[in-house]
Write a protein that holds these residues in place. Structure first.
Motif, PDB file in Angstrom:
ATOM      1  N   LEU A 192       0.806  -1.140   0.088  1.00  0.00           N
ATOM      2  CA  LEU A 192       0.113   0.217  -0.131  1.00  0.00           C
ATOM      3  C   LEU A 192       0.850   1.129  -0.126  1.00  0.00           C
ATOM      4  O   LEU A 192       0.689   2.217  -0.757  1.00  0.00           O
ATOM      5  N   TYR A 193       1.758   1.455   0.726  1.00  0.00           N
ATOM      6  CA  TYR A 193       2.766   2.590   1.062  1.00  0.00           C
ATOM      7  C   TYR A 193       3.415   2.729  -0.576  1.00  0.00           C
ATOM      8  O   TYR A 193       3.615   3.743  -0.658  1.00  0.00           O
ATOM      9  N   THR A 194       4.191   1.694  -1.060  1.00  0.00           N
ATOM     10  CA  THR A 194       4.578   1.805  -2.053  1.00  0.00           C
ATOM     11  C   THR A 194       3.674   2.386  -3.268  1.00  0.00           C
ATOM     12  O   THR A 194       4.097   3.073  -4.113  1.00  0.00           O
ATOM     13  N   VAL A 195       2.651   1.730  -3.377  1.00  0.00           N
ATOM     14  CA  VAL A 195       1.660   2.050  -4.532  1.00  0.00           C
ATOM     15  C   VAL A 195       1.214   3.600  -4.105  1.00  0.00           C
ATOM     16  O   VAL A 195       0.908   4.190  -5.072  1.00  0.00           O
ATOM     17  N   VAL A 196       0.859   3.940  -3.018  1.00  0.00           N
ATOM     18  CA  VAL A 196       0.528   5.301  -2.682  1.00  0.00           C
ATOM     19  C   VAL A 196       1.473   6.432  -3.019  1.00  0.00           C
ATOM     20  O   VAL A 196       1.077   7.284  -3.828  1.00  0.00           O
ATOM     21  N   TYR A 197       2.755   6.222  -3.053  1.00  0.00           N
ATOM     22  CA  TYR A 197       3.970   7.139  -3.255  1.00  0.00           C
ATOM     23  C   TYR A 197       4.245   7.067  -4.621  1.00  0.00           C
ATOM     24  O   TYR A 197       4.351   8.022  -5.205  1.00  0.00           O
ATOM     25  N   ALA A 198       4.108   5.765  -5.390  1.00  0.00           N
ATOM     26  CA  ALA A 198       4.149   5.487  -6.852  1.00  0.00           C
ATOM     27  C   ALA A 198       3.058   6.532  -7.483  1.00  0.00           C
ATOM     28  O   ALA A 198       3.251   7.136  -8.493  1.00  0.00           O
ATOM     29  N   ALA A 199       1.867   6.384  -6.963  1.00  0.00           N
ATOM     30  CA  ALA A 199       0.735   7.070  -7.570  1.00  0.00           C
ATOM     31  C   ALA A 199       0.885   8.460  -7.336  1.00  0.00           C
ATOM     32  O   ALA A 199       0.332   9.166  -8.315  1.00  0.00           O
ATOM     33  N   SER A 200       1.370   9.057  -6.544  1.00  0.00           N
ATOM     34  CA  SER A 200       1.736  10.277  -6.076  1.00  0.00           C
ATOM     35  C   SER A 200       2.730  10.865  -7.170  1.00  0.00           C
ATOM     36  O   SER A 200       2.689  12.142  -7.721  1.00  0.00           O
ATOM     37  N   ALA A 201       3.837  10.034  -7.425  1.00  0.00           N
ATOM     38  CA  ALA A 201       4.735  10.499  -8.291  1.00  0.00           C
ATOM     39  C   ALA A 201       4.161  10.528  -9.551  1.00  0.00           C
ATOM     40  O   ALA A 201       4.476  11.408 -10.433  1.00  0.00           O
ATOM     41  N   THR A 202       3.232   9.490 -10.077  1.00  0.00           N
ATOM     42  CA  THR A 202       2.719   9.568 -11.307  1.00  0.00           C
ATOM     43  C   THR A 202       1.873  10.911 -11.455  1.00  0.00           C
ATOM     44  O   THR A 202       1.963  11.425 -12.459  1.00  0.00           O
ATOM     45  N   THR A 203       1.211  11.275 -10.572  1.00  0.00           N
ATOM     46  CA  THR A 203       0.456  12.264 -10.411  1.00  0.00           C
ATOM     47  C   THR A 203       1.220  13.810 -10.839  1.00  0.00           C
ATOM     48  O   THR A 203       0.679  14.377 -11.610  1.00  0.00           O
ATOM     49  N   CYS A 204       2.394  13.651 -10.039  1.00  0.00           N
ATOM     50  CA  CYS A 204       3.274  14.800 -10.244  1.00  0.00           C
ATOM     51  C   CYS A 204       3.463  14.794 -11.753  1.00  0.00           C
ATOM     52  O   CYS A 204       3.812  16.090 -12.274  1.00  0.00           O
ATOM     53  N   ALA A 205       4.076  13.788 -12.278  1.00  0.00           N
ATOM     54  CA  ALA A 205       4.560  13.527 -13.570  1.00  0.00           C
ATOM     55  C   ALA A 205       3.570  14.013 -14.718  1.00  0.00           C
ATOM     56  O   ALA A 205       3.784  14.758 -15.752  1.00  0.00           O
ATOM     57  N   LEU A 206       2.226  13.497 -14.412  1.00  0.00           N
ATOM     58  CA  LEU A 206       1.261  14.113 -15.457  1.00  0.00           C
ATOM     59  C   LEU A 206       0.865  15.174 -15.427  1.00  0.00           C
ATOM     60  O   LEU A 206       0.349  15.799 -16.333  1.00  0.00           O
ATOM     61  N   ARG A 207       0.932  16.060 -14.357  1.00  0.00           N
ATOM     62  CA  ARG A 207       0.807  17.495 -14.057  1.00  0.00           C
ATOM     63  C   ARG A 207       1.784  18.179 -14.864  1.00  0.00           C
ATOM     64  O   ARG A 207       1.549  19.588 -15.429  1.00  0.00           O
TER      65      ARG A 207
ATOM     66  N   VAL B 276       9.207  22.225 -11.383  1.00  0.00           N
ATOM     67  CA  VAL B 276       8.855  21.873  -9.929  1.00  0.00           C
ATOM     68  C   VAL B 276       8.243  20.605 -10.137  1.00  0.00           C
ATOM     69  O   VAL B 276       8.492  19.732  -9.154  1.00  0.00           O
ATOM     70  N   TRP B 277       7.044  20.236 -11.009  1.00  0.00           N
ATOM     71  CA  TRP B 277       6.350  18.970 -10.845  1.00  0.00           C
ATOM     72  C   TRP B 277       7.240  17.844 -10.953  1.00  0.00           C
ATOM     73  O   TRP B 277       7.117  16.759 -10.412  1.00  0.00           O
ATOM     74  N   ARG B 278       8.039  18.130 -12.278  1.00  0.00           N
ATOM     75  CA  ARG B 278       9.028  17.030 -12.589  1.00  0.00           C
ATOM     76  C   ARG B 278      10.035  16.526 -11.396  1.00  0.00           C
ATOM     77  O   ARG B 278      10.269  15.458 -10.971  1.00  0.00           O
ATOM     78  N   LEU B 279      10.770  17.829 -10.543  1.00  0.00           N
ATOM     79  CA  LEU B 279      11.262  17.271  -9.384  1.00  0.00           C
ATOM     80  C   LEU B 279      10.715  16.622  -8.236  1.00  0.00           C
ATOM     81  O   LEU B 279      11.131  15.890  -7.752  1.00  0.00           O
ATOM     82  N   LEU B 280       9.418  17.124  -7.996  1.00  0.00           N
ATOM     83  CA  LEU B 280       8.695  16.370  -7.180  1.00  0.00           C
ATOM     84  C   LEU B 280       8.309  14.770  -7.476  1.00  0.00           C
ATOM     85  O   LEU B 280       8.455  13.952  -6.638  1.00  0.00           O
ATOM     86  N   ALA B 281       8.130  14.646  -8.832  1.00  0.00           N
ATOM     87  CA  ALA B 281       7.840  13.403  -9.326  1.00  0.00           C
ATOM     88  C   ALA B 281       9.126  12.449  -9.117  1.00  0.00           C
ATOM     89  O   ALA B 281       8.872  11.150  -8.598  1.00  0.00           O
ATOM     90  N   VAL B 282      10.065  12.999  -9.418  1.00  0.00           N
ATOM     91  CA  VAL B 282      11.488  12.299  -9.278  1.00  0.00           C
ATOM     92  C   VAL B 282      11.575  12.004  -7.832  1.00  0.00           C
ATOM     93  O   VAL B 282      11.957  10.630  -7.326  1.00  0.00           O
ATOM     94  N   GLY B 283      11.441  12.892  -6.952  1.00  0.00           N
ATOM     95  CA  GLY B 283      11.545  12.793  -5.366  1.00  0.00           C
ATOM     96  C   GLY B 283      10.485  11.548  -4.937  1.00  0.00           C
ATOM     97  O   GLY B 283      11.181  10.705  -4.092  1.00  0.00           O
ATOM     98  N   LEU B 284       9.502  11.725  -5.170  1.00  0.00           N
ATOM     99  CA  LEU B 284       8.404  10.929  -4.697  1.00  0.00           C
ATOM    100  C   LEU B 284       8.504   9.472  -5.509  1.00  0.00           C
ATOM    101  O   LEU B 284       8.437   8.409  -4.740  1.00  0.00           O
ATOM    102  N   ALA B 285       9.322   9.378  -6.518  1.00  0.00           N
ATOM    103  CA  ALA B 285       9.439   8.146  -7.245  1.00  0.00           C
ATOM    104  C   ALA B 285      10.548   7.450  -6.494  1.00  0.00           C
ATOM    105  O   ALA B 285      10.595   6.120  -6.171  1.00  0.00           O
ATOM    106  N   MET B 286      11.439   8.217  -5.981  1.00  0.00           N
ATOM    107  CA  MET B 286      12.631   7.760  -5.328  1.00  0.00           C
ATOM    108  C   MET B 286      12.176   7.158  -3.747  1.00  0.00           C
ATOM    109  O   MET B 286      12.625   6.237  -3.426  1.00  0.00           O
ATOM    110  N   TYR B 287      11.337   7.728  -3.338  1.00  0.00           N
ATOM    111  CA  TYR B 287      10.505   7.680  -2.077  1.00  0.00           C
ATOM    112  C   TYR B 287       9.831   6.282  -2.246  1.00  0.00           C
ATOM    113  O   TYR B 287       9.765   5.196  -1.407  1.00  0.00           O
TER     114      TYR B 287
ATOM    115  N   TRP C 295      10.480   2.383  -0.396  1.00  0.00           N
ATOM    116  CA  TRP C 295       9.489   1.489   0.126  1.00  0.00           C
ATOM    117  C   TRP C 295       9.431  -0.009  -0.399  1.00  0.00           C
ATOM    118  O   TRP C 295       9.438  -1.083   0.199  1.00  0.00           O
ATOM    119  N   ALA C 296       9.667  -0.091  -1.731  1.00  0.00           N
ATOM    120  CA  ALA C 296       9.440  -1.084  -2.490  1.00  0.00           C
ATOM    121  C   ALA C 296      10.890  -2.131  -2.070  1.00  0.00           C
ATOM    122  O   ALA C 296      10.932  -3.247  -1.949  1.00  0.00           O
TER     123      ALA C 296
END
Length: 146
Positions: A48-63, A73-84, A88-89
């Motif tokens: 669950l935690y991995t999927v939530v952070y991956a979904a957050s990264a995807t949302t930022c990348a789509l934005r 700004v959105w790309r940097l947040l997407a990269v950071g959240l994807a790393m997070y 978890w993974a």
């Protein structure tokens, strides 16, 4: 009448938002239900935690493509959240195979990768908003001190 691809994108976005809402509610519900329980759960902590952070990264990348001047700004947040999410993974992978993981581990790289990316995004955002230096210092002081 809107074009068919636009209608399909709007429908897909609605489904994505619904999925993110369900994941977020599940995330907070599980976190609240587990207060005081220090045991590791593969389903909650791993998946669950991995999927939530991956979904957050995807949302930022789509934005990012839609955010004209703030796409970086959105790309940097997407990269950071994807790393997070990767952190978890990785820890989930370790714990699915044994009771503990090595410290430091690959998961630490993922978890710690969020912070430089978020810091760079905040700096880029303050430059974009043309915030004066004293406001920038206060903003960063508040971000660090809490």
């Amino acid at each position: 009448m809107p074009s068919e691809p636009l209608v399909m994108r709007v429908r897909a976005l609605g489904r994505w938002r619904l999925l993110c809402l369900v994941l977020t509610i599940g995330y907070f519900g599980c976190a609240l239900a587990r207060i005081g329980d220090a045991r590791y759960s593969v389903a909650v902590d791993g998946v669950l935690y991995t999927v939530v952070y991956a979904a957050s990264a995807t949302t930022c990348a789509l934005r990012a493509p839609q955010a004209r001047g703030a796409a970086g700004v959105w790309r940097l947040l997407a990269v950071g959240l994807a790393m997070y999410a990767f952190g978890w993974a990785a820890v989930s992978w370790y714990l699915a195979r044994s009771a503990e993981w090595p410290v430091p581990s690959v998961a630490d790289v993922g978890w710690l990768g969020l912070y430089p990316a978020a810091f760079a995004a905040i700096l880029q955002l303050t430059r974009r908003l043309r915030v004066d230096r004293s406001s920038t210092r206060n903003l960063l002081d508040g971000a660090v001190a809490g």
